[in-house]
Structure formats: C-alpha cells, structure tokens
Design a protein around this motif. Structure first.
Motif, PDB file in Angstrom:
ATOM      1  N   GLY A 102      53.234  44.863  80.136  1.00  0.00           N
ATOM      2  CA  GLY A 102      54.460  45.582  80.470  1.00  0.00           C
ATOM      3  C   GLY A 102      55.749  44.912  80.038  1.00  0.00           C
ATOM      4  O   GLY A 102      55.859  44.330  78.968  1.00  0.00           O
ATOM      5  N   SER A 103      56.740  44.979  80.919  1.00  0.00           N
ATOM      6  CA  SER A 103      58.049  44.388  80.672  1.00  0.00           C
ATOM      7  C   SER A 103      58.168  43.063  81.418  1.00  0.00           C
ATOM      8  O   SER A 103      57.298  42.692  82.210  1.00  0.00           O
ATOM      9  CB  SER A 103      59.146  45.344  81.161  1.00  0.00           C
ATOM     10  OG  SER A 103      59.054  45.480  82.572  1.00  0.00           O
ATOM     11  N   CYS A 104      59.289  42.381  81.208  1.00  0.00           N
ATOM     12  CA  CYS A 104      59.539  41.113  81.905  1.00  0.00           C
ATOM     13  C   CYS A 104      59.550  41.333  83.416  1.00  0.00           C
ATOM     14  O   CYS A 104      59.007  40.529  84.168  1.00  0.00           O
ATOM     15  CB  CYS A 104      60.869  40.530  81.437  1.00  0.00           C
ATOM     16  SG  CYS A 104      61.280  38.950  82.213  1.00  0.00           S
ATOM     17  N   GLN A 105      60.147  42.457  83.852  1.00  0.00           N
ATOM     18  CA  GLN A 105      60.201  42.744  85.286  1.00  0.00           C
ATOM     19  C   GLN A 105      58.804  42.952  85.865  1.00  0.00           C
ATOM     20  O   GLN A 105      58.493  42.480  86.957  1.00  0.00           O
ATOM     21  CB  GLN A 105      61.052  44.003  85.541  1.00  0.00           C
ATOM     22  CG  GLN A 105      62.531  43.822  85.192  1.00  0.00           C
ATOM     23  CD  GLN A 105      62.836  44.274  83.780  1.00  0.00           C
ATOM     24  OE1 GLN A 105      62.003  44.141  82.883  1.00  0.00           O
ATOM     25  NE2 GLN A 105      64.034  44.794  83.572  1.00  0.00           N
ATOM     26  N   VAL A 106      57.956  43.675  85.117  1.00  0.00           N
ATOM     27  CA  VAL A 106      56.588  43.925  85.575  1.00  0.00           C
ATOM     28  C   VAL A 106      55.802  42.626  85.636  1.00  0.00           C
ATOM     29  O   VAL A 106      55.049  42.375  86.573  1.00  0.00           O
ATOM     30  CB  VAL A 106      55.887  44.945  84.653  1.00  0.00           C
ATOM     31  CG1 VAL A 106      54.387  45.021  84.963  1.00  0.00           C
ATOM     32  CG2 VAL A 106      56.521  46.322  84.807  1.00  0.00           C
ATOM     33  N   ARG A 107      55.977  41.758  84.632  1.00  0.00           N
ATOM     34  CA  ARG A 107      55.242  40.480  84.610  1.00  0.00           C
ATOM     35  C   ARG A 107      55.695  39.554  85.739  1.00  0.00           C
ATOM     36  O   ARG A 107      54.910  38.744  86.234  1.00  0.00           O
ATOM     37  CB  ARG A 107      55.425  39.789  83.252  1.00  0.00           C
ATOM     38  CG  ARG A 107      54.750  40.517  82.106  1.00  0.00           C
ATOM     39  CD  ARG A 107      54.705  39.667  80.850  1.00  0.00           C
ATOM     40  NE  ARG A 107      56.015  39.381  80.309  1.00  0.00           N
ATOM     41  CZ  ARG A 107      56.677  40.164  79.466  1.00  0.00           C
ATOM     42  NH1 ARG A 107      56.134  41.322  79.083  1.00  0.00           N
ATOM     43  NH2 ARG A 107      57.868  39.839  79.009  1.00  0.00           N
ATOM     44  N   ASN A 108      56.946  39.666  86.131  1.00  0.00           N
ATOM     45  CA  ASN A 108      57.449  38.832  87.231  1.00  0.00           C
ATOM     46  C   ASN A 108      56.951  39.307  88.589  1.00  0.00           C
ATOM     47  O   ASN A 108      56.835  38.509  89.524  1.00  0.00           O
ATOM     48  CB  ASN A 108      58.984  38.841  87.236  1.00  0.00           C
ATOM     49  CG  ASN A 108      59.556  37.815  86.281  1.00  0.00           C
ATOM     50  OD1 ASN A 108      58.973  36.767  86.066  1.00  0.00           O
ATOM     51  ND2 ASN A 108      60.705  38.126  85.695  1.00  0.00           N
ATOM     52  N   LYS A 109      56.649  40.584  88.696  1.00  0.00           N
ATOM     53  CA  LYS A 109      56.262  41.153  89.993  1.00  0.00           C
ATOM     54  C   LYS A 109      54.777  41.498  90.067  1.00  0.00           C
ATOM     55  O   LYS A 109      54.136  41.309  91.104  1.00  0.00           O
ATOM     56  CB  LYS A 109      57.096  42.416  90.248  1.00  0.00           C
ATOM     57  CG  LYS A 109      57.040  42.912  91.686  1.00  0.00           C
ATOM     58  CD  LYS A 109      57.746  41.951  92.632  1.00  0.00           C
ATOM     59  CE  LYS A 109      57.755  42.513  94.053  1.00  0.00           C
ATOM     60  NZ  LYS A 109      58.337  41.550  95.014  1.00  0.00           N
ATOM     61  N   GLY A 110      54.224  42.022  88.976  1.00  0.00           N
ATOM     62  CA  GLY A 110      52.826  42.448  88.970  1.00  0.00           C
ATOM     63  C   GLY A 110      51.874  41.266  89.076  1.00  0.00           C
ATOM     64  O   GLY A 110      52.154  40.171  88.604  1.00  0.00           O
ATOM     65  N   THR A 111      50.715  41.504  89.692  1.00  0.00           N
ATOM     66  CA  THR A 111      49.750  40.432  89.946  1.00  0.00           C
ATOM     67  C   THR A 111      48.431  40.689  89.223  1.00  0.00           C
ATOM     68  O   THR A 111      48.097  41.833  88.893  1.00  0.00           O
ATOM     69  CB  THR A 111      49.458  40.312  91.454  1.00  0.00           C
ATOM     70  OG1 THR A 111      48.824  41.519  91.905  1.00  0.00           O
ATOM     71  CG2 THR A 111      50.750  40.089  92.240  1.00  0.00           C
ATOM     72  N   LEU A 112      47.666  39.610  89.028  1.00  0.00           N
ATOM     73  CA  LEU A 112      46.348  39.757  88.420  1.00  0.00           C
ATOM     74  C   LEU A 112      45.430  40.590  89.304  1.00  0.00           C
ATOM     75  O   LEU A 112      44.676  41.432  88.815  1.00  0.00           O
ATOM     76  CB  LEU A 112      45.719  38.382  88.166  1.00  0.00           C
ATOM     77  CG  LEU A 112      45.915  37.814  86.761  1.00  0.00           C
ATOM     78  CD1 LEU A 112      47.372  37.396  86.564  1.00  0.00           C
ATOM     79  CD2 LEU A 112      44.992  36.634  86.519  1.00  0.00           C
ATOM     80  N   GLY A 113      45.501  40.340  90.611  1.00  0.00           N
ATOM     81  CA  GLY A 113      44.672  41.106  91.529  1.00  0.00           C
ATOM     82  C   GLY A 113      44.974  42.587  91.471  1.00  0.00           C
ATOM     83  O   GLY A 113      44.064  43.424  91.460  1.00  0.00           O
ATOM     84  N   GLY A 114      46.251  42.934  91.421  1.00  0.00           N
ATOM     85  CA  GLY A 114      46.639  44.331  91.337  1.00  0.00           C
ATOM     86  C   GLY A 114      46.184  44.968  90.042  1.00  0.00           C
ATOM     87  O   GLY A 114      45.740  46.124  90.017  1.00  0.00           O
TER      88      GLY A 114
END
Length: 302
Positions: A102-114
């Motif tokens: 995704g984007s920088c924002q997604v990488r900062n918030k999104g998790t491997l588990g999710g």
C-alpha cells in the motif's frame, strides 16, 4: 427509539483478551491496524455488537529470536517488519514485500496479522510466509495453538470462529547454518496506493556450486499462493535468459489454467483482454526477479 450501543474493548494483556473472547459473537469484530476493517465498516455498514482492539497489546508488537525460530508478533506493522534487521537478513523477501504494501500510511498502521487474517488473494506477505514454511500461533478461549500457513490457507475460513480467537504471532524457522537468500517482486510498483495484481517470491540456498534448492510462489493469481514447481529445476551461479524464457512460458500456462478453471466470474468489470494480462505480464515480472537473484549484493545481506 433507543440508539443501539456498541461495546468497545481495548485490553492491555492477553489474559484480558481471553476473557473477552468468551463473549464475542458472530457480530463481533477484531481490530488490529484497521486499514481493511474500517473500509469494510464504511462500505458494508454491518451490524456490529462488540469491537475488540488489539492496539495496546505490546507483547504482540515484538520481533525476537525464540530458540531456532524468529517470532514476529501479529501486531508488528509493515514498516516495522520492513526495517527490522533480523527479517532483512534472514527473510529478505518478507522485508521487501512489507516495504511495498500500500501507501506509507498503510504500512505505518497495517499489521502482518491483519494482512494474513484478511485472507485477500492479493496479500503481499502471504506468499512470503509460505516460502519460509511459516507457522501461525493463535489464542482462543482454551489457550494457544499453532498451525502451518498451508493448513490455515486450505481451511474454509467462512466456517472458522474468527470472532473467538486472535492471531498472536508468526513463526519462521531460522537456518543460520545455511546461506539462504530470497526476494520478492510485484507488478505495478509505485508510490501511490496499489493492490498487488501479481507477485512472485523466491528463496534459494547459495553454495560453492551456485544457487540450489530454489523455490518460488506466485501471488494474486488464485485464492491462495501458487507454488512455482519448475523453479526447483533451476540451479547454478546465475539464472540464464534461456532458463528464464522456459520458466516464463511454464508460469504463463499455469496462470492460464487457473483462470480457465475459475468457476466464479471476476467481480471487476474488465474486458476479456484484461483478464489475460497476467499470463503476459508474468514474463517481465519473472525477469525482474531473476535480475535480483543474479546480483551479488542485495540489501539485508550487507
């Protein structure tokens, strides 16, 4: 009319989570990074009775060596995984994939588990977990248990009681006595938000005779990652153009067969020509991967 109230839980420990799981229902949701769940809630407007947020569980945000395995907490973000020195060194493909989500924002918030539990065929990290034969650790009302990524992917997850268990960690086997390398590439790399349209990851062992034990997986071409069986026949110091051409033809045929066997039509409004683009695009993507495999230096090994 009384407005319905949703219950929101934000526990600090796994012990608290276990107690909360006992009261979760089919209408309950589990919140990790929220990058997919928030879109789902906005678009589908589901009837939700309980929210269980995992954001305060610090023990699920750690990456550490556990005997002969690397334990990656399910709440580790994509950026955290992409920058972790242990992942970069021993599981480079996963590090690269996390850096392209995704984007920088997604990488900062999104998790491997999710990313894993969302079960999207386009998930960048899942083919990499497969190539390293990872195991997933879950916690339910009865305690902890583990299963292989392959077992998890083969299950019909519509029937699983996802609302009464959480993914707590990903375990990847460490092989420090071997010179293992890996890489990940995907189509349409760019700075904007992009869902992976097709991806390939490969893993191999460097020996005095060259590359051996090469394995690979295709992502975003079927419901679960597809093994590239023909990669197992490759070996040598460098992968030649002739080898690449033959492998590209095999992978293209493999994708064609998957497309023709698909029972449900695509939800996307695309032309017949667009439906076939992956068969053609895989060649360029494969040669991008081979170029990286043939390089003497890749990040994560320096």
């Amino acid at each position: 009319m009384d407005k319905k109230e949703n219950v929101f839980f934000q526990p600090d420990t796994l012990e608290e989570v276990r107690d909360i799981l006992a009261d979760m229902t089919e209408k309950s949701v589990i919140l990790a990074g929220g990058t997919d769940l928030m879109i789902y809630i906005r678009d589908k407007k589901p009837d939700i009775d309980r929210y269980l947020s995992l954001c305060r569980l610090s023990e699920l945000k750690k990456i550490k060596v556990d005997q002969d395995e690397l334990k990656i907490g399910a709440m580790v973000t994509h950026n955290q995984a992409a920058e972790d020195l242990l992942i970069r060194k021993y599981f480079t493909a996963l590090s690269v994939a996390c850096g392209k989500v995704g984007s920088c924002q997604v990488r900062n918030k999104g998790t491997l588990g999710g990313n894993i539990m969302n079960a999207s065929p386009a998930a960048d990290t899942v083919p990499c977990i497969c190539i390293f034969h990872g195991e997933l650790e879950f916690m339910g009302k009865e305690g902890f248990y583990r299963k292989s990524i392959f077992q998890f992917l083969k299950e019909d997850r519509r029937d699983r009681e996802k609302h009464q268990e959480i993914l707590t960690a990903i375990y990847l086997p460490l092989e420090k006595d071997k010179n293992i390398e890996s890489w990940f590439v995907k189509l349409g790399e760019r700075e904007e938000v992009a869902i992976s349209q097709i991806s390939i990851c490969a893993c191999w062992e460097n020996t005095k005779e060259g590359k051996k034990n090469i394995t690979g997986y295709l992502g975003a071409v079927d419901r679960i990652p597809v093994p590239c069986r023909e990669m197992e026949n490759l070996e040598g110091e460098k992968i030649s153009e002739i080898q690449g051409e033959k492998l590209a033809e095999t992978l293209s045929r493999q994708i064609t067969e998957i497309r023709k066997k698909r029972k449900k039509p695509s939800k996307l409004k695309i032309t017949q020509a667009e439906q076939k683009y992956k068969e053609r695009a895989v060649k360029g993507l494969l040669f991008d991967l081979i170029e990286k495999m043939n390089m003497r230096e890749r990040y994560g090994k320096n």
